[in-house]
Design an enzyme around this catalytic site. Sequence first.
Site, short mmCIF file in Angstrom:
data_model
loop_
_atom_site.label_atom_id
_atom_site.label_comp_id
_atom_site.label_asym_id
_atom_site.label_seq_id
_atom_site.Cartn_x
_atom_site.Cartn_y
_atom_site.Cartn_z
N SER A 302 -4.99 7.61 4.83
CA SER A 302 -4.99 6.89 3.56
C SER A 302 -6.40 6.57 3.09
O SER A 302 -7.17 7.46 2.76
CB SER A 302 -4.13 5.63 3.71
OG SER A 302 -3.88 5.03 2.47
N LYS A 327 -2.33 11.52 4.43
CA LYS A 327 -1.53 10.67 3.54
C LYS A 327 -2.21 10.63 2.18
O LYS A 327 -3.20 9.94 1.98
CB LYS A 327 -1.40 9.25 4.10
CG LYS A 327 -0.56 8.33 3.22
CD LYS A 327 -0.41 6.95 3.85
CE LYS A 327 0.40 6.03 2.94
NZ LYS A 327 -0.33 5.66 1.71
N GLN A 331 0.81 3.53 -2.76
CA GLN A 331 1.98 2.67 -2.89
C GLN A 331 1.61 1.39 -3.65
O GLN A 331 0.48 0.91 -3.55
CB GLN A 331 2.55 2.29 -1.52
CG GLN A 331 3.32 3.39 -0.84
CD GLN A 331 2.45 4.54 -0.38
OE1 GLN A 331 1.36 4.33 0.16
NE2 GLN A 331 2.89 5.76 -0.60
#
Length: 475
Positions: A302, A327, A331
């Site tokens: 991420s 990733k 979100q």
Amino acid sequence: MKRNKTFLIIGSFSLGVVVTLILALVFKPATQVQTIVSPSNYGETSSVTQVYDALKTYYYFYDGDDQALIDGAISGMISSLDDPHSTYFTMSDYENFVEHLEETYSGIGCEVTSINGYTMIVSPFPDSPADEAGILANDLVVEIDGENVVGQNLQEVTNKIKGPVDTTVTLGIQRNDNPELIYIEVQRRAIEQETVKTELMTIGDKKIGYLQVTTFGENTANEFKEGIESLENQGMESLVVDLRNNSGGYLTSVVEMVDYILPPDKVVTTIENREGKGTQYMTSSEGKDYEVVTLINEGSASASEIFAAAMKEAGGYPVIGTTSYGKGTVQVSMPLDDHSSLKLTTQVWKTPDGNWINEVGVEPTIVVEAPEFYYYYQVYLTDGKSLEYDMVDSSIANAQNILTALGYQVGRHDGYYDKSTVSAVENFQADNEILVTGIIDNKTASELTLALRNKVRDKQYDTQLQTALEVLIQE
């Protein structure tokens, strides 16, 4: 004989049909049950409301827990997305989720995600109980204290892993597709969120800064800047940023950190919504004029990948290690009226060159594997039973690997406790002032695990860091 055999097959089939018909028989009520709710009242969600009302009105075992029905319905919708990063949280679940970014909590210190019904370790936090016990990125948690947790949702599993300080939890781990579980006992403790650690390394006439980022929390960007300023005040000439086993965090933090390093007008990342419209984040600070090397591995995810990709593509700096987690989604937490929350994938992020690394990862510019002994785990004694001569056990194979890594001669590594293993254990016990028995008891198992962790922490054996230092020395 053939005729009898044919008859038996037909007879069995016929019996199966009869049983099926009997099992399919449904009690018919004396009067026709009316539609509970008119579909026109609820539009496309009418069937959901109808089922909800039917369960409350007619289900024999209904216990009056309306919230459980609602939570189940929402969780079912989220599960249908087949997206491990989109999750429904009750109020308490959401508080647990954000703990590792914001405050101290009691647990084992690792980032987890849900994959195909399994809880997977994304990365253990450095120096955490999970890290010290030998839990690794990509380990699958199959059991917790003897209970099989496959299929349970992420919050159920994490709540079982957490617990009061100084208590222990035993995880049954599946590693590298090996069907035989590894049992690792971990002692819980307070997990403090010190997200940045620094050290100045003097190698010859070179002063190289080492800065480790464990997560991208709310205050990490400030800690990052303060850490670099401290290293600069000590005469730092170049920098290693270690993002290994950093599972990510806040987008705002990583953007601010990249902006602090790179010169102005460089792309950090582009965030795109599902319509393909993007927001581009650019640098605006003066940046730094010294060489920066970034370390990554399969536990870097991420925000770590945003940083590494920006250093590689926008900065042209070396990235060393192994391919990152992969990733490439963003979100957003959406509060609901009942104080629960949705963590929902709403966007994707792309690298400065426009690459989407989801399920692919960031490729390092210099590939360097970690030493094999980094992947060994603690010596676990099932039910506290010692390991000794002529036994066969997977824990013995692990102990044999550890003994070899520590420099002791072992003739085999297949889990059979032979005489060479006895001799190696005796030598280890003598060197560590343990009663010499040649048997791996609790004391010996603990000391073997501790010796392994000390070697893992010794930077001279860190092949990835040593490569980074060599690159910077040559600059």
